[in-house]
Design a protein around this motif. Structure first.
Motif, PDB file in Angstrom:
ATOM      1  N   LEU A  97      -9.543  -3.260  -1.700  1.00 41.13           N
ATOM      2  CA  LEU A  97     -10.234  -2.110  -2.378  1.00 41.13           C
ATOM      3  C   LEU A  97     -11.655  -2.005  -1.617  1.00 41.13           C
ATOM      4  CD1 LEU A  97      -8.869  -2.978  -5.998  1.00 41.13           C
ATOM      5  CD2 LEU A  97      -8.329  -0.667  -4.537  1.00 41.13           C
ATOM      6  N   THR A  98     -12.192  -3.269  -1.633  1.00 39.54           N
ATOM      7  CA  THR A  98     -13.474  -3.212  -1.099  1.00 39.54           C
ATOM      8  C   THR A  98     -13.778  -2.456   0.081  1.00 39.54           C
ATOM      9  OG1 THR A  98     -14.069  -5.252  -2.420  1.00 39.54           O
ATOM     10  CG2 THR A  98     -15.579  -4.711  -0.612  1.00 39.54           C
ATOM     11  N   ALA A  99     -12.964  -3.000   1.029  1.00 41.70           N
ATOM     12  CA  ALA A  99     -12.981  -2.184   2.382  1.00 41.70           C
ATOM     13  C   ALA A  99     -12.725  -0.603   2.458  1.00 41.70           C
ATOM     14  CB  ALA A  99     -11.586  -2.526   3.082  1.00 41.70           C
ATOM     15  N   PHE A 100     -11.854  -0.015   1.270  1.00 41.79           N
ATOM     16  CA  PHE A 100     -11.552   1.143   1.076  1.00 41.79           C
ATOM     17  C   PHE A 100     -12.777   2.027   0.628  1.00 41.79           C
ATOM     18  CE2 PHE A 100      -7.306   0.456   2.481  1.00 41.79           C
ATOM     19  CZ  PHE A 100      -6.892   1.678   2.922  1.00 41.79           C
ATOM     20  N   HIS A 101     -13.278   1.137  -0.563  1.00 38.99           N
ATOM     21  CA  HIS A 101     -14.533   1.762  -1.312  1.00 38.99           C
ATOM     22  C   HIS A 101     -15.633   1.808  -0.374  1.00 38.99           C
ATOM     23  CE1 HIS A 101     -15.998   3.273  -4.822  1.00 38.99           C
ATOM     24  NE2 HIS A 101     -16.302   1.912  -5.690  1.00 38.99           N
ATOM     25  N   THR A 107      -5.234  -8.655   5.358  1.00 44.18           N
ATOM     26  CA  THR A 107      -6.331  -9.035   4.449  1.00 44.18           C
ATOM     27  C   THR A 107      -7.845  -9.230   5.226  1.00 44.18           C
ATOM     28  OG1 THR A 107      -6.124 -11.248   4.375  1.00 44.18           O
ATOM     29  CG2 THR A 107      -5.471  -9.971   2.389  1.00 44.18           C
ATOM     30  N   ASP A 108      -7.302  -9.093   6.643  1.00 43.38           N
ATOM     31  CA  ASP A 108      -8.517  -9.054   7.636  1.00 43.38           C
ATOM     32  C   ASP A 108      -9.575  -7.952   7.629  1.00 43.38           C
ATOM     33  OD1 ASP A 108      -9.676 -10.677  10.191  1.00 43.38           O
ATOM     34  OD2 ASP A 108      -9.527  -8.402  10.677  1.00 43.38           O
ATOM     35  N   THR A 109     -10.736  -8.057   7.465  1.00 43.98           N
ATOM     36  CA  THR A 109     -11.879  -7.208   7.161  1.00 43.98           C
ATOM     37  C   THR A 109     -11.734  -6.080   8.185  1.00 43.98           C
ATOM     38  OG1 THR A 109     -13.238  -8.865   5.883  1.00 43.98           O
ATOM     39  CG2 THR A 109     -14.230  -6.700   6.711  1.00 43.98           C
ATOM     40  N   GLU A 110     -11.601  -6.465   9.415  1.00 36.59           N
ATOM     41  CA  GLU A 110     -11.520  -5.406  10.483  1.00 36.59           C
ATOM     42  C   GLU A 110     -10.585  -4.525  10.457  1.00 36.59           C
ATOM     43  OE1 GLU A 110     -11.860  -5.410  15.596  1.00 36.59           O
ATOM     44  OE2 GLU A 110     -11.830  -7.346  14.258  1.00 36.59           O
ATOM     45  N   VAL A 111      -9.309  -5.039  10.128  1.00 37.55           N
ATOM     46  CA  VAL A 111      -8.135  -4.462  10.069  1.00 37.55           C
ATOM     47  C   VAL A 111      -8.098  -3.282   9.029  1.00 37.55           C
ATOM     48  CG1 VAL A 111      -5.472  -4.252   9.506  1.00 37.55           C
ATOM     49  CG2 VAL A 111      -6.703  -5.914  11.370  1.00 37.55           C
ATOM     50  N   LEU A 112      -8.541  -3.909   7.791  1.00 37.30           N
ATOM     51  CA  LEU A 112      -8.680  -2.952   6.603  1.00 37.30           C
ATOM     52  C   LEU A 112      -9.686  -1.790   6.811  1.00 37.30           C
ATOM     53  CD1 LEU A 112      -8.458  -5.666   4.008  1.00 37.30           C
ATOM     54  CD2 LEU A 112      -6.520  -4.199   4.621  1.00 37.30           C
ATOM     55  N   GLU A 113     -10.879  -2.105   7.135  1.00 39.87           N
ATOM     56  CA  GLU A 113     -11.915  -1.053   7.732  1.00 39.87           C
ATOM     57  C   GLU A 113     -11.309  -0.200   8.557  1.00 39.87           C
ATOM     58  OE1 GLU A 113     -15.394  -3.094   8.874  1.00 39.87           O
ATOM     59  OE2 GLU A 113     -16.100  -3.597   6.879  1.00 39.87           O
ATOM     60  N   ALA A 114     -10.589  -0.574   9.452  1.00 33.43           N
ATOM     61  CA  ALA A 114      -9.983   0.383  10.365  1.00 33.43           C
ATOM     62  C   ALA A 114      -8.922   1.266   9.763  1.00 33.43           C
ATOM     63  CB  ALA A 114      -8.953  -0.434  11.545  1.00 33.43           C
ATOM     64  N   CYS A 115      -7.877   1.067   8.816  1.00 36.86           N
ATOM     65  CA  CYS A 115      -7.209   1.747   7.913  1.00 36.86           C
ATOM     66  C   CYS A 115      -8.206   2.564   7.169  1.00 36.86           C
ATOM     67  CB  CYS A 115      -6.253   0.924   7.232  1.00 36.86           C
ATOM     68  SG  CYS A 115      -5.195  -0.463   8.112  1.00 36.86           S
ATOM     69  N   SER A 116      -9.208   2.093   6.684  1.00 32.80           N
ATOM     70  CA  SER A 116      -9.813   3.235   5.772  1.00 32.80           C
ATOM     71  C   SER A 116     -10.560   4.087   6.387  1.00 32.80           C
ATOM     72  CB  SER A 116     -11.118   1.976   5.039  1.00 32.80           C
ATOM     73  OG  SER A 116     -12.003   2.941   4.339  1.00 32.80           O
ATOM     74  N   LYS A 117     -11.000   3.912   7.836  1.00 33.22           N
ATOM     75  CA  LYS A 117     -11.643   4.889   8.375  1.00 33.22           C
ATOM     76  C   LYS A 117     -10.911   5.992   8.876  1.00 33.22           C
ATOM     77  CE  LYS A 117     -14.398   5.411  12.659  1.00 33.22           C
ATOM     78  NZ  LYS A 117     -15.320   4.626  13.679  1.00 33.22           N
ATOM     79  N   THR A 118      -9.350   5.425   9.295  1.00 34.50           N
ATOM     80  CA  THR A 118      -8.377   6.420   9.612  1.00 34.50           C
ATOM     81  C   THR A 118      -7.881   7.420   8.600  1.00 34.50           C
ATOM     82  OG1 THR A 118      -7.403   4.610  11.031  1.00 34.50           O
ATOM     83  CG2 THR A 118      -5.862   6.359  10.631  1.00 34.50           C
ATOM     84  N   TYR A 119      -7.938   6.930   7.598  1.00 36.76           N
ATOM     85  CA  TYR A 119      -7.895   7.746   6.186  1.00 36.76           C
ATOM     86  C   TYR A 119      -8.840   8.827   5.829  1.00 36.76           C
ATOM     87  CZ  TYR A 119      -3.515   5.406   4.202  1.00 36.76           C
ATOM     88  OH  TYR A 119      -2.251   5.010   3.607  1.00 36.76           O
ATOM     89  N   CYS A 120     -10.053   8.122   6.305  1.00 34.55           N
ATOM     90  CA  CYS A 120     -11.060   9.048   5.951  1.00 34.55           C
ATOM     91  C   CYS A 120     -11.044  10.035   7.119  1.00 34.55           C
ATOM     92  CB  CYS A 120     -12.467   8.306   6.097  1.00 34.55           C
ATOM     93  SG  CYS A 120     -13.929   9.036   5.896  1.00 34.55           S
ATOM     94  N   ILE A 121     -10.541  10.042   8.425  1.00 36.11           N
ATOM     95  CA  ILE A 121     -10.743  10.973   9.364  1.00 36.11           C
ATOM     96  C   ILE A 121      -9.392  12.000   9.253  1.00 36.11           C
ATOM     97  CG2 ILE A 121     -10.115  11.464  11.911  1.00 36.11           C
ATOM     98  CD1 ILE A 121     -11.385   8.506  12.465  1.00 36.11           C
ATOM     99  N   LEU A 122      -8.488  11.391   8.441  1.00 36.41           N
ATOM    100  CA  LEU A 122      -7.281  12.260   8.463  1.00 36.41           C
ATOM    101  C   LEU A 122      -7.467  13.166   7.132  1.00 36.41           C
ATOM    102  CD1 LEU A 122      -4.299   9.890   9.344  1.00 36.41           C
ATOM    103  CD2 LEU A 122      -5.259  11.830  10.596  1.00 36.41           C
ATOM    104  N   CYS A 123      -8.285  12.526   6.342  1.00 33.02           N
ATOM    105  CA  CYS A 123      -8.622  13.481   5.031  1.00 33.02           C
ATOM    106  C   CYS A 123      -9.860  14.428   5.144  1.00 33.02           C
ATOM    107  CB  CYS A 123      -8.952  12.459   3.964  1.00 33.02           C
ATOM    108  SG  CYS A 123      -7.582  11.740   3.168  1.00 33.02           S
ATOM    109  N   SER A 124     -10.071  14.751   6.334  1.00 35.42           N
ATOM    110  CA  SER A 124     -11.203  15.875   6.510  1.00 35.42           C
ATOM    111  C   SER A 124     -10.918  17.138   5.931  1.00 35.42           C
ATOM    112  CB  SER A 124     -11.475  15.889   7.987  1.00 35.42           C
ATOM    113  OG  SER A 124     -11.923  14.732   8.641  1.00 35.42           O
TER     114      SER A 124
END
Length: 1118
Positions: free
Chosen positions: A698-702, A628-645
């Motif tokens: 959800l907030t980190a992904f949103h 639930t750490d914000t830095e980890v969740l934002e890293a996961c969200s960013k990785t999904y965003c890159i892979l979804c190009s």
């Protein structure tokens, strides 16, 4: 013997004795066995020989005694008046090889050495910027000091510049030519002339006197000349030493032969040559001693930094060139003392001179005492305030380390280590080179490879990477790993790109005898690994180093691509395993999830590695569920965003996995919210944790993804409303709910703002976009006409739907303008290439706007006038000069009433005119400023506007001759152009019926285009031609009117100006220099090292760094 005064000039004599040719080689000298003795060197003051040549009078010679008609540089050198140029001008121009310049001077010296020397002396005077000339009478009647004083009085001080300080390529080349002239002069005279005790005595005496002058120009120029002269003499002395050793070796070999085979004549010749070489060497030593003691020891501490730098630079050359003679403590001390100079320029010269010495390891024994004495000062200079000096100091310390590791203590090394974190990249890179030499250059490659094979490792760099990790941890600057990697990138790139070894250290268990990586060491290694990946993929320094991204060369670009492919292929397989091992460690996982952004994602599909993609997505999902750490969740969200190009084929697979994850989180969030709200005040910690943990994810992904279709706003609103009404909502939940609601509103706002303007642009799919791109490549003008035709079609449809009174603020009009703006972007940034196309687009747009007249009368705007507002979107694509042309074309369609109208219905015309006038060349008045602009417009119309019937005639001529392509333009040839169906211009039927009679024949048809050359000329070209013709007609009319008038006498405007009066001021230095005549008690006489036959003359040198031998006067040290 060299004196401090200029010798009295004597008439040149013709000697019957043979002289040594300047072109004679060393082999020729060795083979001369005719028994001729060496020519006696004449001394100043010697009476002239009886066979004296008749001397020419000064009037028969050119400037400075140069004979008229004498060839210089191999050709006749003359100025504009036919007189020969001076030696100074010949060297300054540099049009011929310096060899021929020197040869010409030597020839003149052989004919009349007094006049040649006078030419050379005036050369040095003029090179100092002095306008005075030394005449032959001055040499005969005046002493050296008197001549220099006279030249000082004649020095022109209207400017502080002189040839050595004037900027510009010409004077920069002059400095090079000046130094080259001196070097070539000594080289060409080294076999005869320099030993005549006349030329060198005169030159050295002059330079010594000038170097002691208070005039900076004299002192600077003479010091440079003297130091270059000394360098040339050092080279001559070195050659003499080599020849003397060779002669001695030949003599001993001949003497050791048997009595019957021994050639006594050859022995005598070798003895005679050895004696002559010894005499020459002694004389060269005398010359060098005079220059060193008379000029160097005073000028190396001159008040001017440039002069000090010259001295230090040249003494470094002497020590490197002739180390046997000059590389000892008596000369090194001057460099050591000058390391404390207050000017960075001088300190820099010291360091560079020492670098040239420490590069040669054979010289280290001679430098040992100097190293011990001045090592601390050199190490401290790594922190110099001048970055250039600090860089060279670090490089020098690195050379000292290479020569002897024991020379530097651990404290000395630590002072350099921390500079790898410097923000100044050259300093950091130099420190990285030092660190590489110290830590990574001592290992045995073969032993490391053997050890790696025994341990089953593929890379032998394991221990080196461990040392790098330990250094990083011990430096205690853990937030600057990127700086450390960048510092080592140029020197240790092979090690830093060994990602296989780094992965082995992280994944594999240590073998017997190998230490286990501690937790903090693993974290440091992961951070360093990510930094190396970023450096390889981006190929530029981290933020904070450098002024910006530089353009990569082709070689660097290829290396970047290869490195990116290499790291992608490796970490596609290794990253899931790393995440699996460290999935519970938030810090390590957050760093590892930075890696995919540097991947070449095409490798997944090209290499058929989809299974590794599935493994990565699976591990990311596990990480999201565990943290639930914000830095980890934002890293996961960013990785999904890159892979979804969208540009990659793996997008669908990643999007499915991402949607499934959000579905689970949203469903869990909905249930947990219901349970929390139902529990009310009785909710326990588990209920609160379930809501908070899910909402954080959800907030980190949103933040990076549009999750509005999961309607997270509704549950967030319920939580916030409950908290406001009851006041019992935990603060953390309220904060996360507010942030998630904020993201939801932003995403919906983006949809709203992007939806309306893209109304018409969405109709253009990939096929038609590609078609437009191909059309633009084939014919830019035809593509531009297609774009304007599409906009006209949409505008006509809008007129048919809404009538002529359009609401310009409506979404439909905004949509057309947005489409025009996007069309304008397709023309790119190169306005030259699209110049004709954009101008044609404006021409067609103007014609469309004024195509029909308003049936209500000319005081009403044309029905299509609002189209000019759409056309404004393309005005920025016009060149400045083309704006003026288009504006002139627009005025052809405007009446006087149109120019004066300011009502809102005329705003499209006003806006379009303003867009054309912005950035133009002519003086402009605002056309929206009210009465003042109206008045200006009326004045303009009175002077320049033709009557209405004449304007219509001009319109017809424009239609018939100016237009290059019309709406009905077809490609010339046998094949017919297919009818346009999707972009055909559908006109308003009512307007078309009213004006059908006016369009019976349309100019610019295909036949006109094929048979009329004027039609094939570009529209802008025809506009320019019309402008030229108009100016020619105006000029003709003016000349006709002028020819009948009365001619008046034109009074000349050029008058003789009074000559400015300048005060004759003698140039002097800005302050009294310190006493330059101070003697050095410990300055040694130059004594060249003995050759092999002179070993008995060698003696031990004293320690000049001893406190008893060093100068105590602090004024000597800077």
């Amino acid at each position: 013997m060299i004196t401090s005064e200029l010798p009295v000039l004597q008439d040149s004599v013709e000697s019957g004795q043979d002289t040594v040719s300047l072109s004679m080689s060393m082999s020729e000298l060795d083979d001369t066995g005719d028994g001729k003795t060496k020519k006696k060197r004449g001394r100043p003051g010697r009476p002239p020989a009886p066979s004296k040549k008749p001397r020419k009078s000064p009037s028969e010679k050119g400037p400075m005694g140069v004979q008229r008609g004498r060839k210089a540089n191999g050709m006749a050198q003359q100025n504009g008046e036919g007189d020969p140029v001076t030696l100074f001008e010949v060297v300054k121009q540099g049009k011929s090889a310096m060899q021929s310049v020197v040869d010409d001077w030597i020839e003149s010296y052989r004919q009349d050495r007094d006049l040649a020397l006078l030419d050379l002396i005036n050369f040095f005077i003029q090179c100092s910027g002095c306008k005075g000339t030394v005449r032959i009478e001055m040499f005969r009647n005046m002493q050296n000091a008197e001549i220099i004083r006279k030249m000082t009085e004649e020095f022109d001080e209207d400017s502080g510049d002189y040839p050595l300080t004037i900027s510009g390529p010409l004077w920069k080349k002059f400095r090079y030519n000046f130094c080259e002239f001196i070097c070539v002069l000594i080289r060409q005279c080294q076999y005869s002339i320099i030993y005549d005790e006349y030329m060198m005595d005169t030159v050295i005496s002059l330079l010594t006197g000038l170097s002691d002058s208070q005039v900076r120009a004299f002192r600077h120029t003479s010091t440079l000349a003297a130091m270059k002269l000394m360098t040339a003499l050092v080279n001559v002395a070195l050659n003499l030493s080599i020849n003397q050793d060779n002669t001695q070796r030949q003599y001993e070999a001949e003497r050791n032969k048997m009595a019957g085979k021994r050639a006594n004549e050859k022995l005598e010749l070798l003895l005679q040559r050895r004696k002559e070489l010894q005499e020459n060497q002694d004389e060269i030593e005398n010359m060098m001693n005079s220059i060193f003691k008379g000029i160097f020891v005073h000028r190396y501490r001159d008040a001017i930094a440039e002069i000090r730098a010259i001295c230090i630079e040249e003494i470094g050359v002497w020590m490197k060139m002739y180390s046997d003679a000059f590389l000892n403590d008596s000369y090194l001390k001057y460099v050591g003392w000058t390391l404390h100079d207050r000017q960075g320029e001088v300190r820099l010269k010291c360091l560079k001179a020492l670098q040239n010495l420490y590069t040669n390891r054979e010289l280290f024994p001679k430098l040992e005492l100097f190293t011990n004495r001045f090592k601390d000062r050199i190490v401290s200079m790594t922190l110099d305030k001048e970055y250039d000096v600090a860089v060279e100091a670090i490089r020098l310390v690195t050379l000292i380390l290479q020569g002897s590791e024991d020379a530097l203590s651990n404290e000395d090394c630590e002072n350099v280590y921390h500079l790898v974190y410097s923000a100044h990249r050259p300093v950091a890179v130099a420190a990285g080179e030092f660190l590489h030499r110290k830590l990574f250059s001592r290992h045995d490659p073969q032993a490391e490879e053997a050890l790696a094979k025994r341990r089953g490792r593929s890379s032998p760099n394991g221990n080196l990477i461990r040392m790098l990790v330990l250094f990083f941890l011990e430096s205690e600057l853990h937030e600057h790993a990127a700086y450390l990697v960048d510092s080592l990138w140029e020197s240790s790139q092979e090690l830093l790109k060994d990602w296989e070894c780094m992965t082995e250290l992280l994944l594999e268990e240590p073998v017997q005898g190998e230490e286990v990586l501690l937790d903090r060491q693993e974290s440091a290694l992961i951070e360093l690994t990510v930094c190396t990946i970023r450096q390889a993929a981006e190929a530029h320094p981290p933020v904070g180093r450098g002024t910006g991204k530089r353009v990569l060369t082709a070689k660097e670009r290829k290396m970047q691509i290869d490195d990116k492919n290499k790291l992608t292929e490796h970490f596609i397989m290794a990253l899931p395993m790393l995440l699996s091992k460290y999935q519970t460690d938030a810090e390590k996982v957050a760093n590892l999830l930075q890696i995919p952004q540097y991947f070449d994602l095409d490798v997944y599909s090209a290499g058929r590695m989809e299974k590794h993609l599935e493994a990565l997505l699976k591990q990311i999902k596990f990480v999201v569920e565990k943290h639930t750490d914000t830095e980890v969740l934002e890293a996961c969200s960013k990785t999904y965003c890159i892979l979804c190009s969208e540009e990659y084929t793996i997008m669908n697979r990643v999007d499915i996995a991402h949607s499934q994850l959000i579905d689970e989180l949203a469903d869990r969030f909905s249930h947990s919210v219901e349970e929390l709200l139902q529990a009310g005040e009785e909710a326990d910690d588990d209920d609160i944790y379930n809501v908070l943990s899910t909402l954080k994810r959800l907030t980190a992904f949103h933040n990076a993804h549009d999750l509005t279709r999961w309607d997270l706003f509704g549950n967030c609103y319920r939580l916030l409303r409950t908290g406001i009404e009851q006041g019992s909502m935990p603060e953390q939940i309220a904060v996360q709910a507010l942030q998630c609601s904020h993201y939801s509103i932003l995403w919906q706002l983006v949809k709203i703002t992007e939806g309306a303007p893209s109304k018409y642009y969405n109709d253009y799919g990939d096929i038609i976009k590609e078609t437009l791109s191909k059309t633009r490549q084939t014919d830019k003008i035809l593509c531009a006409k297609t774009l304007i035709l599409s906009l006209q079609q949409l505008f006509n449809e809008l007129i048919q739907d809404q009538g002529p009174n359009l609401d310009r603020t409506s979404s439909h009009v905004s949509g057309i303008k947005e489409l025009a703006r996007r069309f304008a972007l397709t023309f790119g940034l190169d306005q030259i290439k699209t110049r004709e196309a954009v101008a044609t687009l404006h021409k067609d747009g103007i014609e469309f706007a004024f195509k029909y007249q308003n049936p209500k009368g000319p005081e009403y705007p044309p029905p299509n006038l609002a189209f000019l507002e759409v056309l404004c979107e393309f005005s920025s694509k016009l060149l400045r000069q083309d704006k003026k042309t288009v504006h002139s074309y627009l005025e052809n369609f405007m009446t006087e009433q149109m120019m004066e109208r300011r009502e809102d219905i005329w705003l499209p015309l006003i806006s379009y005119r303003n867009s054309l006038l912005t950035g133009g060349d002519e003086d402009r008045m605002s056309i929206t400023s009210g009465s003042s602009s109206s008045k200006g417009g009326s004045i303009r119309s009175k002077k320049g506007r033709p009557p209405l019937h004449k304007k219509r005639i001009e319109e017809e001529s424009v239609e018939g001759s100016w237009m290059i392509r019309n709406d009905t333009l077809q490609t010339p040839g046998a094949l017919q152009t297919p009818q346009l169906t999707s972009t055909v211009l559908r006109e308003n039927p009512r307007q078309a019926a009213e004006h059908l009679s006016e369009q019976n024949s349309e100019p610019g048809s295909e036949s006109d285009y094929v048979h009329n050359p004027q039609m094939q000329m570009s529209w802008l070209g025809q506009q320019k031609m019309e402008e030229v013709n108009r100016k020619e007609r105006t000029a003709m009319n003016y000349m006709k009117a002028r020819s009948g008038g009365v001619r008046q006498t034109v009074r000349g405007l050029m008058e003789d100006d009074a000559e400015p009066i300048f005060e004759d001021v003698m140039m002097s230095s800005r302050g009294q220099l310190e006493d330059m005549s101070e003697e050095f008690e410990d300055t040694m006489v130059i004594d060249l090292p003995p050759s092999r036959n002179r070993r008995e003359r060698a003696e031990l040198r004293p320690d000049f760094f001893d406190s008893a031998a060093m100068i105590e006067d602090e004024s000597v040290r800077l």
